[in-house]
Design an enzyme around this catalytic site. Sequence first.
Site, PDB file in Angstrom:
ATOM      1  N   ASP A 208       0.895  -1.155   0.000  1.00 15.81           N
ATOM      2  CA  ASP A 208       0.000   0.000   0.000  1.00 15.81           C
ATOM      3  C   ASP A 208       0.931   1.201   0.000  1.00 15.81           C
ATOM      4  OD1 ASP A 208      -1.455   2.276   0.836  1.00 15.81           O
ATOM      5  OD2 ASP A 208      -3.012   0.976   1.638  1.00 15.81           O
ATOM      6  N   HIS A 209       0.954   1.943  -1.098  1.00 17.13           N
ATOM      7  CA  HIS A 209       2.005   2.956  -1.226  1.00 17.13           C
ATOM      8  C   HIS A 209       1.883   4.057  -0.167  1.00 17.13           C
ATOM      9  CE1 HIS A 209      -0.912   5.372  -3.536  1.00 17.13           C
ATOM     10  NE2 HIS A 209      -0.138   6.389  -3.288  1.00 17.13           N
ATOM     11  N   HIS A 271      -5.808   2.783   1.613  1.00 15.98           N
ATOM     12  CA  HIS A 271      -5.071   3.945   2.124  1.00 15.98           C
ATOM     13  C   HIS A 271      -5.714   4.537   3.396  1.00 15.98           C
ATOM     14  CE1 HIS A 271      -3.295   3.350  -1.658  1.00 15.98           C
ATOM     15  NE2 HIS A 271      -4.044   4.163  -2.377  1.00 15.98           N
TER      16      HIS A 271
HETATM   17  C1  BG6 Z   1      -4.148   5.405  -5.769  1.00 18.27           C
HETATM   18  C2  BG6 Z   1      -5.533   5.590  -6.316  1.00 18.27           C
HETATM   19  O1  BG6 Z   1      -4.059   4.199  -5.059  1.00 18.27           O
HETATM   20  O2  BG6 Z   1      -3.852   6.482  -4.899  1.00 18.27           O
HETATM   21  C3  BG6 Z   1      -5.636   6.920  -7.059  1.00 18.27           C
HETATM   22  O3  BG6 Z   1      -5.841   4.531  -7.208  1.00 18.27           O
HETATM   23  C4  BG6 Z   1      -5.212   8.049  -6.160  1.00 18.27           C
HETATM   24  O4  BG6 Z   1      -6.944   7.133  -7.552  1.00 18.27           O
HETATM   25  C5  BG6 Z   1      -3.858   7.753  -5.529  1.00 18.27           C
HETATM   26  O5  BG6 Z   1      -5.126   9.219  -6.958  1.00 18.27           O
HETATM   27  C6  BG6 Z   1      -3.519   8.774  -4.483  1.00 18.27           C
HETATM   28  O6  BG6 Z   1      -2.189   8.576  -4.099  1.00 18.27           O
HETATM   29  P1  BG6 Z   1      -1.300   9.791  -3.631  1.00 18.27           P
HETATM   30  O7  BG6 Z   1       0.005   9.184  -3.250  1.00 18.27           O
HETATM   31  O8  BG6 Z   1      -1.210  10.727  -4.794  1.00 18.27           O
HETATM   32  O9  BG6 Z   1      -2.050  10.386  -2.483  1.00 18.27           O
END
Ligand code: BG6
Length: 523
Positions: A208-209, A271
């Site tokens: 989960d990034h 997230h």
């Molecule tokens: C991704 C979603 O996992 O996370 C996207 O699929 C979203 O829709 C993105 O824009 C948001 O990530 P970050 O790191 O830009 O907050």
Amino acid sequence: MATPRGKLPMAQVEVLPQTQQRTPGRPGDPCIMVIFGAAGDLTRRKLIPALYNLAKAQLLSREFAIIGIAHTAMSTEEFRNKLSEDIRRFAGSEVDPKIWEWFTQRIYYIASEFDDKSLYPKLKTTLDKLDKDHSTHQNFFFYLATAPQFFGQIVEQLAAVGLMDESGNHHWRRVIIEKPFGHDLESARALNKQLLSCASEKQIYRIDHYLGKETVQNILAFRFANGIFEPIWNRRYIDHVQITVAETVGVESRGSYYDTAGALRDMVPNHIMQLISLTSMEPPISFRPDALRDEQAKILHAIQPLSSEDVLSRTVRGQYGSGVEDGHPVPGYRQEEDVPPDSRTETFVAMKLAIDNWRWADVPFYLRTGKRLAAQTTEIVIQFRRAPFVLFRDTPVENLMPNQMVLHIQPQEGISLQFAAKVPGPIMRLGAVDMNFNYADYFGTQPSTGYERLLHDCMIGDATLFQRADMVEAGWCVVSPVLDVWKALPPRNFPNYPSGSWGPKEADELLERDGRHWRNFDR
Ligand code: BG6
């Protein structure tokens, strides 16, 4: 670097010596990384720049290689050239030609469909050869940056040719799986079952990034490395928590994926559940992977399941219409590329959740996320209870404002605390003031894609920041009742918020009914 006024100079910030750090700054193990979906955006924007940054920081083993796999017809040479063009755009800093040269020499490419069974014996042969050439000790990890329907079959095929085999314990084999992990609870369970039939839980790294973000990891440091916050981190002192993940962008070129997912699936079980669990979990007994993940899982299980009535009264969905973003007119969601003109997919969701445990009883957790909102911000607001006694009631002070602590995740990175101070002058008047900690002021900024830490952790076998099967399933349990009710009652008023706003008015009403307000601000 000049010390910002009123802030500690760098020298007074204690940074743990390397020997005391849980993850010593050692390079990852010798290994080969195989990227399925190597021609896609994730590879060029995040994975390759992250690996390059690791090489630059000397955190990548000298014995390392990459095999990219995608269906695009391309030679290894062409793949290397393409990445060499892209790295200049996505590295985040000047590219060091020497390091990049070393790096590109270890990149290889195989053009193939993922469901072509002949790929896997061929991959095994290639891995065996490259393992000898690069002395990678038979350590391989497979990064699945593919459409989700391939996850299960790729791992099955890898296992079938012996590429998941760790017998002998002299080498390791790991799989990193990107989201979406399932489409609902049932499909997530089925995928876990399929994966666990050909690999063990400790070989599966569900990424989960959000957990790669420094500011998200800092929630742990903030809560558990300081003695002063934990005693007030509970229902006695906290009135409620707000979590906002607001984006100004629309769906961009991802309309066909997004229209089958929607904001709830796209952001909440993954997230936002990370943000909730790190903010609300009990202190783990150690920083070992399972100690931390056990606490996260416990809190996810303690989130009160929503009944159908709750879904109607405690959740809000929205879809953006046309509007103005950054001074420019922008189209509505239904006019976006690859989105049906009558789409009922939500691009905004707000919810009120409760956590059924001793610490959080009666403390609502409000969350919202959406695209094309008024500002890009991810933040966690901890709103404390008001002072219990209005000492100043015979003065012009009518209302005491509650203290707010804001954990700023992005784009602003830091922590602020709002409190009341006397406005100078002969009359007793109060004004809200802020105490701010800004990451960059103390630690500077480093080029980072957010994937460096996670890739490095996988290369040293530290699964702390990855999702376990039970955590993923617990996240889906929270959203499942919402998905069911929303499916049975399709929205009739979409689009219901203009681009550039803070979402549908029902999201404001969700808090106003409880006498509360979202923390909104202008860009
Ligand atoms: C991704 C979603 O996992 O996370 C996207 O699929 C979203 O829709 C993105 O824009 C948001 O990530 P970050 O790191 O830009 O907050």
